[in-house]
Design an enzyme around this catalytic site. Structure first.
Site, PDB file in Angstrom:
ATOM      1  N   ASP A  29     -31.370 -30.202  58.907  1.00  0.00           N
ATOM      2  CA  ASP A  29     -30.987 -28.792  58.839  1.00  0.00           C
ATOM      3  C   ASP A  29     -31.095 -28.303  57.388  1.00  0.00           C
ATOM      4  OD1 ASP A  29     -29.126 -26.805  60.855  1.00  0.00           O
ATOM      5  OD2 ASP A  29     -29.211 -26.318  58.721  1.00  0.00           O
ATOM      6  N   ASN A  84     -25.328 -24.692  70.443  1.00  0.00           N
ATOM      7  CA  ASN A  84     -24.845 -23.312  70.503  1.00  0.00           C
ATOM      8  C   ASN A  84     -25.721 -22.549  71.492  1.00  0.00           C
ATOM      9  OD1 ASN A  84     -22.922 -23.811  68.463  1.00  0.00           O
ATOM     10  ND2 ASN A  84     -24.475 -23.483  66.884  1.00  0.00           N
ATOM     11  N   GLN A  91     -25.287 -19.003  68.219  1.00  0.00           N
ATOM     12  CA  GLN A  91     -26.709 -19.369  68.159  1.00  0.00           C
ATOM     13  C   GLN A  91     -27.477 -18.329  67.368  1.00  0.00           C
ATOM     14  OE1 GLN A  91     -28.798 -19.645  71.931  1.00  0.00           O
ATOM     15  NE2 GLN A  91     -30.602 -20.557  70.966  1.00  0.00           N
ATOM     16  N   VAL A  93     -30.982 -19.191  66.000  1.00  0.00           N
ATOM     17  CA  VAL A  93     -32.407 -19.360  66.312  1.00  0.00           C
ATOM     18  C   VAL A  93     -32.560 -19.453  67.840  1.00  0.00           C
ATOM     19  CG1 VAL A  93     -34.437 -20.794  66.001  1.00  0.00           C
ATOM     20  CG2 VAL A  93     -32.784 -20.567  64.126  1.00  0.00           C
ATOM     21  N   HIS A  97     -31.809 -26.072  70.513  1.00  0.00           N
ATOM     22  CA  HIS A  97     -31.774 -27.211  69.601  1.00  0.00           C
ATOM     23  C   HIS A  97     -30.396 -27.844  69.664  1.00  0.00           C
ATOM     24  CE1 HIS A  97     -30.718 -23.474  67.568  1.00  0.00           C
ATOM     25  NE2 HIS A  97     -29.827 -24.178  66.881  1.00  0.00           N
ATOM     26  N   HIS A  99     -27.615 -29.891  67.403  1.00  0.00           N
ATOM     27  CA  HIS A  99     -27.184 -30.306  66.077  1.00  0.00           C
ATOM     28  C   HIS A  99     -26.585 -31.700  66.203  1.00  0.00           C
ATOM     29  CE1 HIS A  99     -27.057 -26.112  64.306  1.00  0.00           C
ATOM     30  NE2 HIS A  99     -26.970 -25.821  65.581  1.00  0.00           N
TER      31      HIS A  99
HETATM   32  P1  AMP Z   1     -27.888 -22.178  65.483  1.00  0.00           P
HETATM   33  O1  AMP Z   1     -26.805 -21.379  64.842  1.00  0.00           O
HETATM   34  O2  AMP Z   1     -27.351 -23.177  66.485  1.00  0.00           O
HETATM   35  O3  AMP Z   1     -28.998 -21.315  66.044  1.00  0.00           O
HETATM   36  O4  AMP Z   1     -28.483 -23.068  64.335  1.00  0.00           O
HETATM   37  C1  AMP Z   1     -29.707 -22.817  63.701  1.00  0.00           C
HETATM   38  C2  AMP Z   1     -29.811 -23.805  62.593  1.00  0.00           C
HETATM   39  O5  AMP Z   1     -31.143 -23.822  62.122  1.00  0.00           O
HETATM   40  C3  AMP Z   1     -28.904 -23.484  61.405  1.00  0.00           C
HETATM   41  O6  AMP Z   1     -28.009 -24.576  61.187  1.00  0.00           O
HETATM   42  C4  AMP Z   1     -29.902 -23.291  60.246  1.00  0.00           C
HETATM   43  O7  AMP Z   1     -29.408 -23.792  59.020  1.00  0.00           O
HETATM   44  C5  AMP Z   1     -31.107 -24.072  60.739  1.00  0.00           C
HETATM   45  N1  AMP Z   1     -32.405 -23.661  60.199  1.00  0.00           N
HETATM   46  C6  AMP Z   1     -32.903 -22.416  60.130  1.00  0.00           C
HETATM   47  N2  AMP Z   1     -34.137 -22.427  59.571  1.00  0.00           N
HETATM   48  C7  AMP Z   1     -34.423 -23.721  59.277  1.00  0.00           C
HETATM   49  C8  AMP Z   1     -35.529 -24.399  58.689  1.00  0.00           C
HETATM   50  N3  AMP Z   1     -36.628 -23.745  58.271  1.00  0.00           N
HETATM   51  N4  AMP Z   1     -35.462 -25.750  58.562  1.00  0.00           N
HETATM   52  C9  AMP Z   1     -34.368 -26.417  58.968  1.00  0.00           C
HETATM   53  N5  AMP Z   1     -33.288 -25.851  59.526  1.00  0.00           N
HETATM   54  C10 AMP Z   1     -33.299 -24.515  59.685  1.00  0.00           C
END
Ligand code: AMP
Length: 109
Positions: A29, A84, A91, A93, A97, A99
């Site tokens: 992450d 999430n 959430q 992205v 995914h 974590h």
């Molecule tokens: P979520 O809130 O569950 O959608 O988590 C999205 C996660 O993606 C967050 O913890 C971000 O820090 C991570 N994230 C976003 N862009 C990148 C990236 N380019 N490389 C690695 N992690 C990322």
């Protein structure tokens, strides 16, 4: 909509991919919430777990198996696995995914 995770999978954005196979890949992450913070990401662009169907059962099992394998390697004495689902659940992205969090602050997320 092409998300950052699809761009990483397609090598359009550089990332340190620490595992990949036909169904998923694993990255660190970019903004870690714990000493070990991995993201286990299916190649299939499911928006989140709510978008999964029965046809995704083996994929979902595979993702948990990869969490198990990553936990063996990086999970130290234990780890959390978090998904999430939806904006209201945090959430950001819109590409499913998991974590994997381990280390001192793994309870923070
Ligand atoms: P979520 O809130 O569950 O959608 O988590 C999205 C996660 O993606 C967050 O913890 C971000 O820090 C991570 N994230 C976003 N862009 C990148 C990236 N380019 N490389 C690695 N992690 C990322």
């Amino acid at each position: 909509m092409t998300t950052v995770f699809e761009k990483i999978a397609n090598r359009e954005i550089p990332s340190d991919i620490i595992h990949e196979d036909d169904l998923c890949f694993v990255i660190w992450d970019i903004a870690p919430k714990a000493p070990v913070h991995l993201l286990i990401i299916p190649r299939k662009p499911l928006e989140n777990l709510m978008a999964a169907t029965e046809g995704d059962v083996s994929l979902l099992g595979h993702l948990l198996w990869i969490a198990h394998k990553m936990g063996e390697k990086y999970g130290e004495n234990g780890y959390r696995v978090v998904i999430n689902n939806g904006k209201s659940a945090g959430q950001i992205v819109p590409h499913m995914h998991m974590h994997l969090l381990a280390g001192n602050d793994a309870n923070e997320l």
